[in-house]
Scaffold this motif. Structure first.
Motif, mmCIF file in Angstrom:
data_model
loop_
_atom_site.group_PDB
_atom_site.id
_atom_site.type_symbol
_atom_site.label_atom_id
_atom_site.label_comp_id
_atom_site.label_asym_id
_atom_site.label_seq_id
_atom_site.Cartn_x
_atom_site.Cartn_y
_atom_site.Cartn_z
ATOM 1 N N ALA A 1 0.834 -1.200 0.000
ATOM 2 C CA ALA A 1 0.000 0.000 0.000
ATOM 3 C C ALA A 1 0.875 1.259 0.000
ATOM 4 C CB ALA A 1 -0.934 -0.009 1.207
ATOM 5 N N CYS A 2 1.941 1.241 0.781
ATOM 6 C CA CYS A 2 2.858 2.389 0.808
ATOM 7 C C CYS A 2 3.555 2.557 -0.545
ATOM 8 C CB CYS A 2 3.898 2.204 1.913
ATOM 9 S SG CYS A 2 3.220 2.278 3.577
ATOM 10 N N GLU A 3 3.972 1.406 -1.116
ATOM 11 C CA GLU A 3 4.667 1.472 -2.400
ATOM 12 C C GLU A 3 3.773 1.982 -3.515
ATOM 13 O OE1 GLU A 3 5.923 -2.537 -2.767
ATOM 14 O OE2 GLU A 3 7.721 -2.300 -1.505
ATOM 15 N N LEU A 4 2.491 1.647 -3.457
ATOM 16 C CA LEU A 4 1.563 2.044 -4.524
ATOM 17 C C LEU A 4 1.466 3.550 -4.679
ATOM 18 C CD1 LEU A 4 -1.499 -0.396 -4.268
ATOM 19 C CD2 LEU A 4 -0.064 -0.006 -6.278
ATOM 20 N N ILE A 5 1.494 4.275 -3.571
ATOM 21 C CA ILE A 5 1.294 5.730 -3.658
ATOM 22 C C ILE A 5 2.537 6.510 -3.240
ATOM 23 C CG2 ILE A 5 -1.191 5.541 -3.333
ATOM 24 C CD1 ILE A 5 -0.788 6.409 -0.418
ATOM 25 N N GLY A 6 3.670 5.781 -3.099
ATOM 26 C CA GLY A 6 4.918 6.462 -2.769
ATOM 27 C C GLY A 6 4.956 6.990 -1.350
ATOM 28 N N ALA A 7 4.296 6.321 -0.404
ATOM 29 C CA ALA A 7 4.296 6.744 1.004
ATOM 30 C C ALA A 7 5.485 6.126 1.731
ATOM 31 C CB ALA A 7 2.993 6.355 1.669
ATOM 32 N N ASP A 8 5.742 6.620 2.963
ATOM 33 C CA ASP A 8 6.918 6.197 3.712
ATOM 34 C C ASP A 8 6.643 5.144 4.785
ATOM 35 O OD1 ASP A 8 8.729 8.032 2.412
ATOM 36 O OD2 ASP A 8 7.705 9.621 3.517
ATOM 37 N N ASN A 9 5.456 5.137 5.340
ATOM 38 C CA ASN A 9 5.168 4.204 6.436
ATOM 39 C C ASN A 9 3.673 3.939 6.520
ATOM 40 O OD1 ASN A 9 4.105 6.505 7.930
ATOM 41 N ND2 ASN A 9 6.253 7.062 8.289
ATOM 42 N N GLY A 10 3.329 2.916 7.280
ATOM 43 C CA GLY A 10 1.903 2.616 7.381
ATOM 44 C C GLY A 10 1.593 1.515 8.397
ATOM 45 N N THR A 11 0.315 1.390 8.672
ATOM 46 C CA THR A 11 -0.185 0.334 9.568
ATOM 47 C C THR A 11 -1.420 -0.293 8.936
ATOM 48 O OG1 THR A 11 -1.733 1.732 10.814
ATOM 49 C CG2 THR A 11 0.557 1.679 11.579
ATOM 50 N N ILE A 12 -1.725 -1.498 9.364
ATOM 51 C CA ILE A 12 -2.992 -2.124 8.987
ATOM 52 C C ILE A 12 -3.593 -2.730 10.239
ATOM 53 C CG2 ILE A 12 -1.872 -4.301 8.319
ATOM 54 C CD1 ILE A 12 -4.093 -4.620 6.181
ATOM 55 N N GLY A 13 -4.859 -2.460 10.443
ATOM 56 C CA GLY A 13 -5.549 -2.990 11.610
ATOM 57 C C GLY A 13 -6.780 -3.779 11.209
ATOM 58 N N LEU A 14 -7.202 -4.700 12.067
ATOM 59 C CA LEU A 14 -8.411 -5.491 11.839
ATOM 60 C C LEU A 14 -9.452 -5.140 12.891
ATOM 61 C CD1 LEU A 14 -6.921 -9.012 11.000
ATOM 62 C CD2 LEU A 14 -7.631 -7.193 9.417
ATOM 63 N N VAL A 15 -10.713 -5.239 12.492
ATOM 64 C CA VAL A 15 -11.815 -4.880 13.374
ATOM 65 C C VAL A 15 -12.118 -6.034 14.328
ATOM 66 C CG1 VAL A 15 -14.280 -4.325 13.486
ATOM 67 C CG2 VAL A 15 -12.830 -3.273 11.728
ATOM 68 N N PHE B 1 -8.530 -1.735 8.178
ATOM 69 C CA PHE B 1 -8.208 -0.324 7.974
ATOM 70 C C PHE B 1 -6.739 -0.183 7.582
ATOM 71 C CE2 PHE B 1 -5.730 2.686 10.477
ATOM 72 C CZ PHE B 1 -6.125 3.910 9.954
ATOM 73 N N PHE B 2 -6.460 0.685 6.580
ATOM 74 C CA PHE B 2 -5.097 1.121 6.266
ATOM 75 C C PHE B 2 -4.852 2.464 6.932
ATOM 76 C CE2 PHE B 2 -5.617 -0.839 1.840
ATOM 77 C CZ PHE B 2 -4.941 -1.966 2.172
ATOM 78 N N GLY B 3 -3.687 2.657 7.502
ATOM 79 C CA GLY B 3 -3.238 3.993 7.924
ATOM 80 C C GLY B 3 -1.892 4.260 7.276
ATOM 81 N N ILE B 4 -1.832 5.125 6.242
ATOM 82 C CA ILE B 4 -0.627 5.357 5.440
ATOM 83 C C ILE B 4 -0.167 6.799 5.650
ATOM 84 C CG2 ILE B 4 0.374 5.271 3.128
ATOM 85 C CD1 ILE B 4 -0.696 2.571 4.185
ATOM 86 N N GLY B 5 1.176 6.994 5.781
ATOM 87 C CA GLY B 5 1.687 8.339 6.024
ATOM 88 C C GLY B 5 2.971 8.638 5.274
ATOM 89 N N THR B 6 3.307 9.940 5.255
ATOM 90 C CA THR B 6 4.583 10.392 4.668
ATOM 91 C C THR B 6 5.468 10.932 5.777
ATOM 92 O OG1 THR B 6 3.729 12.625 4.277
ATOM 93 C CG2 THR B 6 3.495 11.028 2.485
ATOM 94 N N ASP B 7 6.759 10.800 5.608
ATOM 95 C CA ASP B 7 7.721 11.301 6.582
ATOM 96 C C ASP B 7 7.958 12.782 6.281
ATOM 97 O OD1 ASP B 7 9.797 11.883 8.250
ATOM 98 O OD2 ASP B 7 11.032 10.157 7.676
ATOM 99 N N ALA B 8 7.515 13.670 7.184
ATOM 100 C CA ALA B 8 7.598 15.113 6.954
ATOM 101 C C ALA B 8 9.036 15.595 6.878
ATOM 102 C CB ALA B 8 6.849 15.851 8.062
ATOM 103 N N THR B 9 9.975 14.827 7.409
ATOM 104 C CA THR B 9 11.384 15.246 7.349
ATOM 105 C C THR B 9 12.001 14.925 5.995
ATOM 106 O OG1 THR B 9 12.170 13.117 8.200
ATOM 107 C CG2 THR B 9 11.606 14.824 9.824
ATOM 108 N N ARG B 10 11.326 14.100 5.200
ATOM 109 C CA ARG B 10 11.862 13.699 3.905
ATOM 110 C C ARG B 10 11.122 14.336 2.734
ATOM 111 N NH1 ARG B 10 10.930 8.770 2.722
ATOM 112 N NH2 ARG B 10 12.680 8.526 1.268
ATOM 113 N N GLN B 11 9.839 14.502 2.878
ATOM 114 C CA GLN B 11 9.046 15.087 1.779
ATOM 115 C C GLN B 11 7.833 15.828 2.349
ATOM 116 O OE1 GLN B 11 6.747 12.340 -0.671
ATOM 117 N NE2 GLN B 11 7.267 10.633 0.720
#
Length: 563
Positions: A38-52, A128-138
């Motif tokens: 999921a991170c690779e698809l949109i060029g993100a830096d980090n992420g989590t996945i959770g189940l209900v 649930f996906f939680g995807i983020g970017t590293d503010a120190t890099r981009q």
């Protein structure tokens, strides 16, 4: 043109990603692979996945990608954090700064841009996906195209997750069948309650981290009784089959347990249903977490429990309890069966005691009672005989003295069996430990009489079973006693031998006055004729033969043959 090429590249990556996640059937590695892709698809830096977790109504983080390890296992109720917000609305959520949320699990990432995507399966949010970017890099912000890409990916992720869950369920079912088979095999070979409990605990606690105890009720009524600990296993001490007993009084936990429900108690000190006695026991053992699994047999009241405990406050999960719950029914059935068998065995012991008492009563009847009966007959006629002829009266009094001394000797012999003198073993004990010859030698030595010596001859005798030797021992006792008392014999010989085909032969011969074998052998006033019917009964029970050769004035020969 560049936008089209970028879309084409993204679609190609998406196809490769879908193939990647479709090939993984183990849930934990799959979730890690999903969040990475999921991170690779949109060029993100980090992420989590959770189940209900539907039961608890929250989202639990199950896998991470380039996130702090402390994020694993984080739980977000509805409306709390990024996962909780998405769980509450069921819609994607895009934020320029993670810190815009009212509550966060990772404050150090507050400057990161984040996007939250729900994972749906058949009209139900499962993750649930939680995807983020590293503010120190981009300084990139997520847009609608990212939402659409991840939403499409989430559909395929949902399929992969459900496939992995189905695979896990089938694996779990197979493990369950293997556990049930192993349980059935292990406890099926146990002969006693102790062996049964040991086999069960060794099986279900293998590699476990919870203490496990098996108990049963010893009820005085439906309200009170005793709880008996049959065995316990702890990670520190292993198996312990030392029995312990605790008082039982019906309490607030019993109603649910009577329905067959498992009671999972995270902390006995805060659960108001827990009685003070149980709370004190857990406090002494240092195990506040408790799970009670009832042992029930169809159509019967609870036999007891399988009890799990933990050294820390612990929220029990169905996965932890399931192996113990599915094997509890097998344990209950086997335990009920063993307890029934032990009750039957106890009844058998009581029957053996009863039969031993009957044996003693029979021996009393065969010896002392018959002597007393004979003494009564003589006493009843002594007065009249004395009046007619004082010499006859004196003879009868002398006979009474003789019979009374014999009765006393017989009674002492019987008492010796009931309460053996120390250190001399009884005749029965010698029979059991050393056999017939040793028992006879001891008996004849103890009852020796110079006026009528008894010679024991053993000719190629092979020891027989205890039942046979015990009967022969009694027959010899009776025959020798009769020869001394009634036949006026000067000598008695007892010969034991084993014939060529394994038949045991016993010959008892005296040189006494003999008797007419054609006349009845019922007791007469002088005591003659006693014991012959009892000897015959003993031999018949063994399937053997007894013959008596005797003539008046020519002695008596008794021959017994037992195959």
């Amino acid at each position: 043109m560049e936008t089209v090429e970028a879309l084409l590249r993204q679609q190609e990556v998406l196809r490769a990603v879908i193939e990647s996640i479709s090939s993984e059937l183990n849930l934990r590695p799959l979730l890690t692979r999903i969040v990475r892709h999921a991170c690779e698809l949109i060029g993100a830096d980090n992420g989590t996945i959770g189940l209900v977790d539907e039961r608890r109504e929250l989202v639990r983080t199950e896998a991470i990608w380039q996130m702090p390890e402390s994020e694993l296992g984080a739980e977000m109720p509805r409306g709390v954090g990024l996962a909780g917000k998405v769980f509450a609305t069921g819609e994607p959520l895009v934020l320029g700064r993670y810190g815009e949320l009212e509550s966060t699990t990772q404050p150090s990432l507050s400057a990161n841009a984040v996007i939250g995507i729900p994972i749906w399966w058949r009209e139900k949010m499962i993750g649930f996906f939680g995807i983020g970017t590293d503010a120190t890099r981009q300084s990139r912000q997520f847009d609608q195209r990212d939402v659409e890409t991840l939403t499409l990916f989430a559909r395929h992720a949902a399929i992969a997750i459900e496939n992995a869950r189905l695979y896990a369920a089938s694996e779990h079912a197979l493990e369950e069948m293997e556990l049930l088979y192993a349980t059935s095999t292990q406890i099926g070979t146990a002969h006693t309650t102790r062996e049964l409990v040991a086999a069960y605990l060794n099986l279900v606690t293998r590699g476990g981290r919870f203490a496990c105890t098996v108990t049963r009720y010893l009820r005085e009524s439906t309200e009170v009784g005793t709880v008996e600990v049959l065995g316990r296993w702890t990670p520190q001490d292993g198996l312990d089959l030392t029995p312990h007993h605790y008082p039982y009084h019906r309490d607030a936990l019993d109603e649910a347990l009577d329905r067959g429900e498992t009671l999972a108690i995270p902390d006995v000190h805060t659960d108001q249903r827990v009685p003070e006695t149980l709370r004190r026991i857990q406090a002494e053992s240092g195990r506040p977490a408790l799970a009670l699994i009832p042992l029930r047999v169809a159509g019967a009241e609870r036999l007891g429990h399988v009890i799990l405990s933990h050294s820390q406050i612990h929220d029990w999960t169905p996965v932890e309890l399931h192996p113990f719950e599915i094997t509890a029914q097998q344990l209950a059935s086997a335990l009920d069966s063993r307890l029934q068998q032990e009750r039957v065995a106890t009844q058998g012991q009581q029957m053996a005691i009863f039969e031993e008492r009957q044996r003693i009563a029979r021996d009393l009847h065969d010896s002392v009672t018959q002597l007393l009966f004979t003494m009564t007959l003589i006493a009843q006629t002594t007065a009249a005989a004395w009046k007619r002829n004082p010499d006859e009266g004196e003879r009868r009094v002398g006979r009474l003295v003789e019979l009374s001394q014999t009765a006393l000797s017989e009674m002492r012999a019987l008492l010796a069996e009931l309460r053996p003198p120390v250190p001399q073993p009884t005749g029965r004990e010698l029979l059991e430990t050393k056999g017939l010859v040793a028992a006879l030698e001891a008996h004849l030595a103890a009852t020796s009489d110079e006026s009528t010596p008894v010679v024991l001859k053993v000719q190629r005798y092979r020891p027989a079973t205890f039942v046979v030797e015990h009967a022969l021992y009694r027959i010899i006792q009776e025959a020798v006693a009769n020869a001394r008392k009634h036949a006026q014999a000067r000598q008695v010989s007892v010969t034991l031998s084993t014939l060529s085909r394994g038949t045991t032969r016993l010959v008892i011969q005296d040189d006494g006055c003999g008797f007419d074998t054609r006349t009845p052998t019922a007791p007469r006033a002088d005591g003659s004729g006693m014991g012959l019917s009892t000897m015959q009964e003993r031999v018949v029970k063994l399937g053997g033969t007894l013959t008596i050769d005797s003539r008046l004035g020519a002695g008596t020969r008794i021959t017994v043959r037992v195959a």
